[in-house]
Write a protein that holds these residues in place. Structure first.
Motif, mmCIF file in Angstrom:
data_model
loop_
_atom_site.group_PDB
_atom_site.id
_atom_site.type_symbol
_atom_site.label_atom_id
_atom_site.label_comp_id
_atom_site.label_asym_id
_atom_site.label_seq_id
_atom_site.Cartn_x
_atom_site.Cartn_y
_atom_site.Cartn_z
ATOM 1 N N ARG A 113 0.936 -1.055 -0.018
ATOM 2 C CA ARG A 113 0.017 -0.016 -0.033
ATOM 3 C C ARG A 113 1.053 1.344 0.012
ATOM 4 N N LEU A 118 -1.367 -1.242 -4.138
ATOM 5 C CA LEU A 118 -2.646 -1.500 -3.738
ATOM 6 C C LEU A 118 -3.591 -0.697 -4.445
ATOM 7 N N PRO A 135 -7.406 2.862 -0.975
ATOM 8 C CA PRO A 135 -6.014 2.596 -0.298
ATOM 9 C C PRO A 135 -5.668 3.534 0.625
#
Length: 260
Positions: A113, A118, A135
């Motif tokens: 992330r 992500l 995200p």
């Protein structure tokens, strides 16, 4: 009930309240057709096939059941609401929001992330409600705060960032497959799959240009809906928790994409 494409459904709060409560309240139980008709959400545009490869997680069969407990709507939790569940003759093993909470926190804490890999997290509840988590959403660290946030989400349909920020969590329309990028591969994880191999080995054979979608169950018992996955694999000879599966996936992808 009027709906414009891309907009929230008018009067959606009352409809989602009826849907979420189901057997957990005195409201009449909806039929399958009624549930499908009244399931509110926001139509999202499909992802661009030209974007760089990334990962999407689908957390299936999450226990996020809204009920009126003590004159307040809450997410049912086996530890906190054991008396309520017993009175209603409801199986406490089915009410485990801690599983999806732990899984979601692990995803948001990952270097995937942080590195921008992500693309989204989708949560599909036991009752068929589909939630999109952006995200950049901040997930509360404690289970109590998380359940409060999810209770608010199921009643308000979305949660916005402070100030003029956009929506961080929102209910969206089923099916989840409409949000999958064109070049993606959907991979379901199941301990009972006949195809067993380490996740690092599986990921190493995937084309660099393909977006990867991992479908992981967040229920105490049972298996995921594998009808829409391209492949179903077992990544361990032991039954792992959702958080453990996701941690292994994140580590393997961080290695593949050279994220340090």
């Amino acid at each position: 009930m009027k709906q414009n494409k891309g907009d929230e459904i008018e009067g959606g709060e009352e409809k989602i309240k009826v849907l979420c409560l189901k057997q957990a309240s005195d409201e009449p139980k909806l039929s399958r057709n009624q549930v499908a008709m009244y399931l509110p959400g926001i139509a999202l545009p499909p992802s661009s096939p030209d974007s760089k490869a990334g990962v999407i997680f689908v957390l299936e069969k999450a226990s996020l059941v809204l009920a009126n407990v003590g004159r307040r709507y809450r997410i049912l939790n086996a530890n906190e609401h054991s008396d309520y569940l017993r009175k209603k003759n409801m199986d406490p093993y089915k009410y485990r929001p801690d599983i999806v909470h732990e899984a979601l926190v692990g995803i948001m804490d990952s270097r995937l992330r942080m590195a921008g890999k992500l693309k989204a997290v989708y949560i599909k509840t036991d009752e068929g409600i589909l939630i999109k988590v952006e995200p950049n959403a901040r997930i509360p660290r404690t289970l109590e705060e998380f359940c409060d946030m999810m209770a608010q989400l199921l009643q308000k349909l979305s949660i916005k960032a402070k100030g003029k920020g956009g929506k961080l969590l929102r209910l969206v329309q089923n099916p989840v497959t409409q949000y999958f990028p064109v070049n993606s591969i959907a991979i379901g994880l199941s301990f009972v799959s006949q195809k067993a191999l380490p996740i690092e080995e599986y990921i190493s054979g995937v084309n660099e240009d393909n977006d990867l979608i991992f479908v992981v169950g967040t229920m105490a018992h049972g298996k995921i809906d594998s009808d829409y996955v391209d492949d179903l694999v077992a990544v361990s000879s032991y039954p792992l928790t959702a958080a453990a599966c996701l941690r292994d996936i994140a580590i393997a992808l961080e290695s593949k994409w050279r994220i340090h």
